[in-house]
Motif scaffolding. Sequence first.
Motif, PDB file in Angstrom:
ATOM      1  N   THR A   1      25.958 -38.852 -43.542  1.00  0.00           N
ATOM      2  CA  THR A   1      25.626 -40.149 -42.942  1.00  0.00           C
ATOM      3  C   THR A   1      26.259 -40.309 -41.560  1.00  0.00           C
ATOM      4  O   THR A   1      25.939 -41.239 -40.832  1.00  0.00           O
TER       5      THR A   1
ATOM      6  N   LYS B   1      15.293 -36.796 -33.651  1.00  0.00           N
ATOM      7  CA  LYS B   1      14.659 -36.958 -34.982  1.00  0.00           C
ATOM      8  C   LYS B   1      14.981 -35.771 -35.875  1.00  0.00           C
ATOM      9  O   LYS B   1      15.261 -35.917 -37.065  1.00  0.00           O
ATOM     10  N   GLU B   2      14.952 -34.561 -35.282  1.00  0.00           N
ATOM     11  CA  GLU B   2      15.269 -33.356 -36.079  1.00  0.00           C
ATOM     12  C   GLU B   2      16.712 -33.421 -36.594  1.00  0.00           C
ATOM     13  O   GLU B   2      16.989 -33.074 -37.743  1.00  0.00           O
TER      14      GLU B   2
ATOM     15  N   ASP C   1      19.858 -36.403 -43.019  1.00  0.00           N
ATOM     16  CA  ASP C   1      19.364 -37.080 -44.237  1.00  0.00           C
ATOM     17  C   ASP C   1      19.179 -36.070 -45.367  1.00  0.00           C
ATOM     18  O   ASP C   1      19.599 -36.284 -46.505  1.00  0.00           O
ATOM     19  N   ARG C   2      18.548 -34.925 -44.996  1.00  0.00           N
ATOM     20  CA  ARG C   2      18.279 -33.885 -46.004  1.00  0.00           C
ATOM     21  C   ARG C   2      19.562 -33.347 -46.625  1.00  0.00           C
ATOM     22  O   ARG C   2      19.626 -33.035 -47.797  1.00  0.00           O
ATOM     23  N   LYS C   3      20.608 -33.273 -45.794  1.00  0.00           N
ATOM     24  CA  LYS C   3      21.880 -32.708 -46.269  1.00  0.00           C
ATOM     25  C   LYS C   3      22.856 -33.797 -46.727  1.00  0.00           C
ATOM     26  O   LYS C   3      24.026 -33.526 -46.994  1.00  0.00           O
ATOM     27  N   SER C   4      22.378 -35.034 -46.747  1.00  0.00           N
ATOM     28  CA  SER C   4      23.177 -36.184 -47.206  1.00  0.00           C
ATOM     29  C   SER C   4      24.434 -36.430 -46.363  1.00  0.00           C
ATOM     30  O   SER C   4      25.471 -36.815 -46.885  1.00  0.00           O
TER      31      SER C   4
ATOM     32  N   GLU D   1      18.499 -36.187 -37.090  1.00  0.00           N
ATOM     33  CA  GLU D   1      18.598 -37.241 -38.117  1.00  0.00           C
ATOM     34  C   GLU D   1      18.000 -36.778 -39.437  1.00  0.00           C
ATOM     35  O   GLU D   1      18.584 -36.999 -40.505  1.00  0.00           O
ATOM     36  N   SER D   2      16.845 -36.093 -39.382  1.00  0.00           N
ATOM     37  CA  SER D   2      16.220 -35.733 -40.666  1.00  0.00           C
ATOM     38  C   SER D   2      17.018 -34.619 -41.332  1.00  0.00           C
ATOM     39  O   SER D   2      17.113 -34.576 -42.565  1.00  0.00           O
ATOM     40  N   TRP D   3      17.643 -33.720 -40.533  1.00  0.00           N
ATOM     41  CA  TRP D   3      18.522 -32.700 -41.144  1.00  0.00           C
ATOM     42  C   TRP D   3      19.705 -33.387 -41.831  1.00  0.00           C
ATOM     43  O   TRP D   3      20.055 -33.044 -42.972  1.00  0.00           O
TER      44      TRP D   3
END
Length: 324
Positions: free
Chosen positions: A291, A279-280, A286-289, A282-284
């Motif tokens: 894919t 999860k960490e 997402d935060r940094k765009s 994936e969310s990093w």
Amino acid sequence: MADVTVTYMGLSLPNPLVVSSSSLTQTPEKVQQCEAAGAGAVVLKSLFEEQIEAEIDADSGGTEHTEAMDYIRQMQTDAGMTAYTRLIRESRKLVSIPVIASINAVSRDWWEDHVAALEDAGADALELNISLMPHDYTNRDEQILQFYVKTVEAVRKRVSIPISVKIGPQFTSLPATVDALTWAGASAVVLFNRFYQFDIDVEKLSLTSGSPFSTSADLSVPLRWISMIHGRSKAELAASSGVHSGADAVKVLLAGAQVAQVCSALYRHGLEHLGVMRKELESWMDRKSFTAVNQFRGKLSQKKSDTPVAFERLQYIKALVGRE
Ligand SMILES: Cc1cc2nc3c(=O)[nH]c(=O)nc-3n(C[C@H](O)[C@H](O)[C@H](O)COP(=O)(O)O)c2cc1C
């Protein structure tokens, strides 16, 4: 949602978090639990040559009859191999993630003869845990490197599955070692194994051992070498030693690792920590765009850097000057 799928040695993994070789992967049920918790692949507990040799010695009962000894040796080796191939076969049936077999060996002849059985049992790849203690004053660095190279060459001839080599951090030249292993037939190199932590008990005046478990602070050494070797050698790189969080996994991927192997963190927090790390990651992303993992793998490697010399810094010149 970020796509965290990766490939490692040509195998497809749902994510780059690989459970390292350890007792976390020593039974088919545990391998199944690793997959359920979110592992991208598993490296099975190593088959130790020394362990089988010790069993042979214990069972020989001091017999000196060579033929009897040969017989016991053969029986014990077969029993060790049968148990290990069963672990591979049953794990393979229970999970869909890649199952990487692991052999730890200290002498070449012994295991060359046995590796084909691991492929026949269904292992997707083979990790060679080669840990040579270079204690002999007469062994020069080139002879030691040749032991590793010849081992990989010999195994390469006997199996067609991909081979990775797990090594320790101390070589005269790590880049040259990684290259030599690649030329010998390894698809990946695992940087690094964590060896028995030698220590001394000053009260008991005896030898003792430090913690077998790492912390995130141990990540610095693999991080440095992965960032320097990525893109310069054909070898794919797997990080091992100090990957404890999703951020640690991001760091080794940015340095250029193909996958992050995790061990101590899972002993400390339980297998469910794999889900937290994923999860960490994936969310990093997402935060940094980002894919896909390929978009940032090796972004902070020496090869891609505008200031490559920064990767080669060894001394704290400024900090030391400031404290004088
Ligand atoms: C209890 C334990 C057992 C291990 N057994 C093996 C093994 O059988 N084969 C191997 O290659 N590495 C073995 N290792 C080393 C780990 O696979 C890993 O390389 C090392 O712990 C560094 O990773 P970490 O910082 O994530 O713990 C073991 C480590 C631990 C703590």
